[in-house]
Each structure stands twice: as C-alpha cells, then as structure tokens.
Design a protein around this motif. Structure first.
Motif, PDB file in Angstrom:
ATOM      1  N   ILE A  78      -8.730  13.394  -7.931  1.00 45.70           N
ATOM      2  CA  ILE A  78      -9.622  12.645  -7.036  1.00 45.70           C
ATOM      3  C   ILE A  78     -10.219  11.444  -7.748  1.00 45.70           C
ATOM      4  N   TRP A  79     -10.684  11.648  -8.986  1.00 40.94           N
ATOM      5  CA  TRP A  79     -11.236  10.528  -9.754  1.00 40.94           C
ATOM      6  C   TRP A  79     -10.202   9.419  -9.934  1.00 40.94           C
ATOM      7  N   SER A  80      -8.925   9.803 -10.014  1.00 43.01           N
ATOM      8  CA  SER A  80      -7.869   8.816 -10.233  1.00 43.01           C
ATOM      9  C   SER A  80      -7.691   7.889  -9.033  1.00 43.01           C
ATOM     10  N   THR A  81      -8.242   8.256  -7.885  1.00 46.71           N
ATOM     11  CA  THR A  81      -8.105   7.423  -6.689  1.00 46.71           C
ATOM     12  C   THR A  81      -9.280   6.461  -6.515  1.00 46.71           C
ATOM     13  N   THR A  82     -10.350   6.632  -7.298  1.00 44.72           N
ATOM     14  CA  THR A  82     -11.585   5.912  -7.007  1.00 44.72           C
ATOM     15  C   THR A  82     -11.497   4.404  -7.241  1.00 44.72           C
ATOM     16  N   VAL A  83     -10.715   3.960  -8.225  1.00 41.34           N
ATOM     17  CA  VAL A  83     -10.594   2.521  -8.462  1.00 41.34           C
ATOM     18  C   VAL A  83     -10.057   1.826  -7.212  1.00 41.34           C
ATOM     19  N   GLY A  84      -8.966   2.340  -6.669  1.00 43.83           N
ATOM     20  CA  GLY A  84      -8.387   1.761  -5.465  1.00 43.83           C
ATOM     21  C   GLY A  84      -9.294   1.900  -4.257  1.00 43.83           C
ATOM     22  N   LEU A  85      -9.942   3.051  -4.131  1.00 41.08           N
ATOM     23  CA  LEU A  85     -10.816   3.286  -2.977  1.00 41.08           C
ATOM     24  C   LEU A  85     -12.045   2.379  -3.010  1.00 41.08           C
ATOM     25  N   VAL A  86     -12.660   2.245  -4.186  1.00 40.95           N
ATOM     26  CA  VAL A  86     -13.848   1.398  -4.308  1.00 40.95           C
ATOM     27  C   VAL A  86     -13.502  -0.053  -3.998  1.00 40.95           C
ATOM     28  N   ARG A  87     -12.388  -0.527  -4.530  1.00 40.68           N
ATOM     29  CA  ARG A  87     -11.968  -1.893  -4.249  1.00 40.68           C
ATOM     30  C   ARG A  87     -11.714  -2.094  -2.763  1.00 40.68           C
ATOM     31  N   ASN A  88     -11.122  -1.105  -2.122  1.00 39.23           N
ATOM     32  CA  ASN A  88     -10.812  -1.185  -0.695  1.00 39.23           C
ATOM     33  C   ASN A  88     -12.089  -1.341   0.125  1.00 39.23           C
ATOM     34  N   VAL A  89     -13.119  -0.576  -0.208  1.00 41.22           N
ATOM     35  CA  VAL A  89     -14.390  -0.664   0.513  1.00 41.22           C
ATOM     36  C   VAL A  89     -15.079  -2.001   0.228  1.00 41.22           C
ATOM     37  N   ALA A  90     -15.026  -2.451  -1.030  1.00 38.66           N
ATOM     38  CA  ALA A  90     -15.660  -3.717  -1.415  1.00 38.66           C
ATOM     39  C   ALA A  90     -15.076  -4.892  -0.635  1.00 38.66           C
ATOM     40  N   GLU A  91     -13.790  -4.845  -0.372  1.00 35.50           N
ATOM     41  CA  GLU A  91     -13.159  -5.930   0.379  1.00 35.50           C
ATOM     42  C   GLU A  91     -13.670  -5.996   1.809  1.00 35.50           C
ATOM     43  N   GLN A  92     -14.123  -4.868   2.341  1.00 33.63           N
ATOM     44  CA  GLN A  92     -14.572  -4.811   3.733  1.00 33.63           C
ATOM     45  C   GLN A  92     -16.083  -4.945   3.888  1.00 33.63           C
ATOM     46  N   LEU A  93     -16.841  -4.392   2.940  1.00 32.39           N
ATOM     47  CA  LEU A  93     -18.295  -4.368   3.062  1.00 32.39           C
ATOM     48  C   LEU A  93     -19.012  -5.234   2.031  1.00 32.39           C
ATOM     49  N   GLY A  94     -18.262  -5.856   1.123  1.00 36.56           N
ATOM     50  CA  GLY A  94     -18.876  -6.664   0.085  1.00 36.56           C
ATOM     51  C   GLY A  94     -18.993  -5.883  -1.207  1.00 36.56           C
ATOM     52  N   PRO A  95     -18.934  -6.548  -2.362  1.00 35.61           N
ATOM     53  CA  PRO A  95     -18.970  -5.835  -3.647  1.00 35.61           C
ATOM     54  C   PRO A  95     -20.269  -5.095  -3.911  1.00 35.61           C
ATOM     55  N   ILE A  96     -21.410  -5.697  -3.561  1.00 37.79           N
ATOM     56  CA  ILE A  96     -22.684  -5.036  -3.844  1.00 37.79           C
ATOM     57  C   ILE A  96     -23.059  -4.091  -2.712  1.00 37.79           C
ATOM     58  N   THR A 143     -17.038  -1.913  10.530  1.00 42.46           N
ATOM     59  CA  THR A 143     -15.954  -1.724  11.491  1.00 42.46           C
ATOM     60  C   THR A 143     -15.553  -0.253  11.412  1.00 42.46           C
ATOM     61  N   SER A 144     -14.803   0.202  12.381  1.00 42.59           N
ATOM     62  CA  SER A 144     -14.398   1.614  12.377  1.00 42.59           C
ATOM     63  C   SER A 144     -13.579   1.952  11.135  1.00 42.59           C
ATOM     64  N   SER A 145     -12.674   1.051  10.743  1.00 37.14           N
ATOM     65  CA  SER A 145     -11.846   1.312   9.558  1.00 37.14           C
ATOM     66  C   SER A 145     -12.686   1.288   8.286  1.00 37.14           C
ATOM     67  N   ALA A 146     -13.688   0.392   8.244  1.00 40.46           N
ATOM     68  CA  ALA A 146     -14.558   0.308   7.071  1.00 40.46           C
ATOM     69  C   ALA A 146     -15.384   1.582   6.917  1.00 40.46           C
ATOM     70  N   ILE A 157     -14.603   4.585   7.998  1.00 40.89           N
ATOM     71  CA  ILE A 157     -13.700   5.671   7.591  1.00 40.89           C
ATOM     72  C   ILE A 157     -13.418   5.581   6.091  1.00 40.89           C
ATOM     73  N   ASP A 158     -13.094   4.373   5.622  1.00 41.02           N
ATOM     74  CA  ASP A 158     -12.818   4.184   4.194  1.00 41.02           C
ATOM     75  C   ASP A 158     -14.054   4.473   3.349  1.00 41.02           C
ATOM     76  N   LEU A 159     -15.221   4.099   3.845  1.00 40.04           N
ATOM     77  CA  LEU A 159     -16.471   4.345   3.135  1.00 40.04           C
ATOM     78  C   LEU A 159     -16.724   5.840   2.972  1.00 40.04           C
ATOM     79  N   VAL A 160     -16.579   6.581   4.042  1.00 41.50           N
ATOM     80  CA  VAL A 160     -16.811   8.029   3.999  1.00 41.50           C
ATOM     81  C   VAL A 160     -15.820   8.702   3.049  1.00 41.50           C
ATOM     82  N   ILE A 161     -14.550   8.297   3.133  1.00 41.32           N
ATOM     83  CA  ILE A 161     -13.527   8.873   2.253  1.00 41.32           C
ATOM     84  C   ILE A 161     -13.866   8.599   0.794  1.00 41.32           C
ATOM     85  N   THR A 162     -14.258   7.351   0.500  1.00 43.27           N
ATOM     86  CA  THR A 162     -14.564   6.972  -0.879  1.00 43.27           C
ATOM     87  C   THR A 162     -15.805   7.679  -1.397  1.00 43.27           C
ATOM     88  N   GLY A 163     -16.865   7.708  -0.575  1.00 48.18           N
ATOM     89  CA  GLY A 163     -18.099   8.372  -0.984  1.00 48.18           C
ATOM     90  C   GLY A 163     -17.897   9.853  -1.247  1.00 48.18           C
TER      91      GLY A 163
END
Length: 308
Positions: free
Chosen positions: A17-35, A213-216, A218-224
């Motif tokens: 699971i930890w191995s997926t976090t780099v990609g997941l965090v970047r994915n959320v940042a692209e949709q909701l902003g880095p900070i 957005t709905s996709s954002a 979903i990605d946020l919940v998965i990443t968190g």
C-alpha cells in the motif's frame, strides 16, 4: 503460527500500500492542488486512523517525543507531499519519490556517525551508491553529467530541495524516535498535526480554492485511506509478524513504488531511470546487510521502518 502469518501478511500489505502513495498523492495534487490536496489527504488519513487505531491520551507520551518526534514527522510529511505535488510533471514527481528513498542509507550513516564501534568499510561505498543512483535517475538519459544534473534541478529547485530535506528528516526521525517514544506510537496525533499544518499553509498561500469533482473525491478517499491503512496494517504487522522478512521486503519499496507510480500515473520510464532506482534499492539492501549483525548500528527499530 497461523496468527504469526496473519501479522506478517498485514505487514506485507502495508508495504504494498505504501508503494502506491507516490502515484496516488501526485494524482490528487493534480486535481485539488499541491497544498490543498495534501491537506485533504492527511485529513482523511487522520480520520481513518482515529477510527481504527484511536488516539491514545497525551499522558502516555513523553513531552520530548510529542514535540521532537512530532515536529520531525510533520516536517517530513509536508516536505514529501509538497515535493510530489509541486513537481513540474509526473516523471519528475516519481524522481521525488526516488530521492525520498535515500533515507535508509542516511539512517545508517547517522548510526555510524554516532557509534564508536568498528564499522564494515564496505558500508561507505554502499551509502555512496544510493546517492549515485539518485543522481543517475535525476540526470536523465545522458547518465551522470554535472551540467545536465544541475540543469534538471534548476527547473524546480524547491521540489528537489524538499524531497532531499525530507529524506534527511526521516532518517533523523528514525534515529531519535526509538529512545523518545519508549514503545509508544502517536501516529494518529502526528497525522492530525500534519493535516493542521498543511491547512495553515494552504490558507496563507495564494493557491486557488479547491474545486471538487466526483473523480477527485474518489481519488482523495482512496489516497487518504491508503496512507492511513498502511500505518494501521504496519502496526498490526510489528505486533507478531516476521520482522526480519518485513524489514527485508521494505527495502524493495523503491522498485515497487516506481512500478506502481508509473502504472497509476500512466507514464513510461526510461531504462536509465530504472537503473538509478535499482542502484538505490541495492544500496539500501547492502547497508542493511553490512549492519544486520551489529545491534548498535541497526538501521532502524522495527516500529519505525517506513516504506513510503
């Protein structure tokens, strides 16, 4: 024996699971902003940990652990999450993840510097290999070139600086927290503090308002949940799992993380990039190998091995 296997499996799942976090965090940042995206991620993770691990009373922790350990943890998580979110592109974000994996070698280096006992001389080339691997990755297809390396870093010095600082901070956290924590784990409180620090940073920054957005969502919940469950499962794993196996597997995280990041972010990485990742992974394993029989210079106590 069956229970032991269950604990070990939980630890293995934490590493995956930890191995997926780099990609997941970047994915959320692209949709909701880095900070703002990072603040949302750690908020969701904090709620998840609060529900499944609970928040122990402050009285069970030493003040030094909360202040020093907490400050280091929060600083590290902010550096890493913002380095990933502020990277110029997805490939550069994966580079930030590779830089982050300097920390196992840095933990060994700190242990060596604070130890008066003889050290296997082969350890120094192993530590150097980890830095060489990062330079090889960041340098691009041309391999090691000081001018090209400097040019690449100059495109985003803030992200590269935060990623490198994060590796040093986590190494220091691993080195000092074992003594400060006294067997206790304030990870839930640390996640809450990280979320609050990121929200303060967000509100004083000029980052635009978060657009959901709905996709954002979903990605946020998965990443968190991924970040929170990684810690929760690791907590289970260290209770009764095979820590020798889990510790060894954790050093393969740079390879796993790069693979999952490329998959999640839908990017193709060059052979040169993979060569650098392999160097960092091999260097971490060598550092562990050369110190495995020296308790005084052990890389990190099982409770504080971290794979993200």
């Amino acid at each position: 024996m069956i229970n032991s296997h269950k604990y070990t499996l939980a630890g293995c799942l934490a590493i995956l699971i930890w191995s997926t976090t780099v990609g997941l965090v970047r994915n959320v940042a692209e949709q909701l902003g880095p900070i703002g995206g990072a603040a949302m991620i750690y908020s969701v993770s904090a709620v998840f940990l609060l529900i499944f691990l609970g928040a122990p009373r402050f009285k069970v922790f030493s003040l030094k652990y909360l202040l020093i350990g907490g400050s280091l943890f929060v600083s590290y998580e902010i550096c890493l999450s913002l380095a990933l979110g502020m990277a110029n592109n997805r490939i550069q974000a994966v580079e930030m993840g590779v830089i982050n994996y300097l920390w196992p070698s840095l933990v060994v280096l700190l242990a060596v510097l604070h130890s008066n006992k003889p050290v296997d001389k082969r350890l120094y080339p192993a530590i150097a290999l980890s830095f060489f691997g990062v330079a090889w990755t960041v340098g691009g297809d041309q391999g090691i070139s000081i001018s090209q390396l400097a040019s690449n870093i100059a495109t985003n010095p803030l992200s590269y600086s935060m990623a490198l600082a994060g590796a040093f901070i986590w190494a220091f956290y691993c080195s000092v927290t074992k003594q400060l924590a006294n067997g206790k784990n304030a990870i839930t409180w640390f996640f809450m503090a990280t979320a609050m620090a990121l929200w303060v940073t967000y509100f004083i920054s000029d980052e635009p308002a978060i657009a959901f957005t709905s996709s954002a969502v979903i990605d946020l919940v998965i990443t968190g949940i991924a970040m929170g469950s990684g810690y929760a499962l690791w907590n289970i794993g260290i209770i009764g799992g095979n820590m020798m196996l889990l510790a060894t597997l954790s050093y393969f995280t740079p390879l796993l993380s790069t693979f999952f990041s490329a998959l999640i972010l839908d990017i193709e990485l060059t052979v040169t990039f993979w060569q650098g990742v392999v160097m960092v992974t091999v260097a971490s394993l060598l550092c562990w190998w050369f110190t495995r029989d020296k308790p005084s210079s052990a890389i990190v106590d099982a409770e504080y091995i971290k794979a993200d």
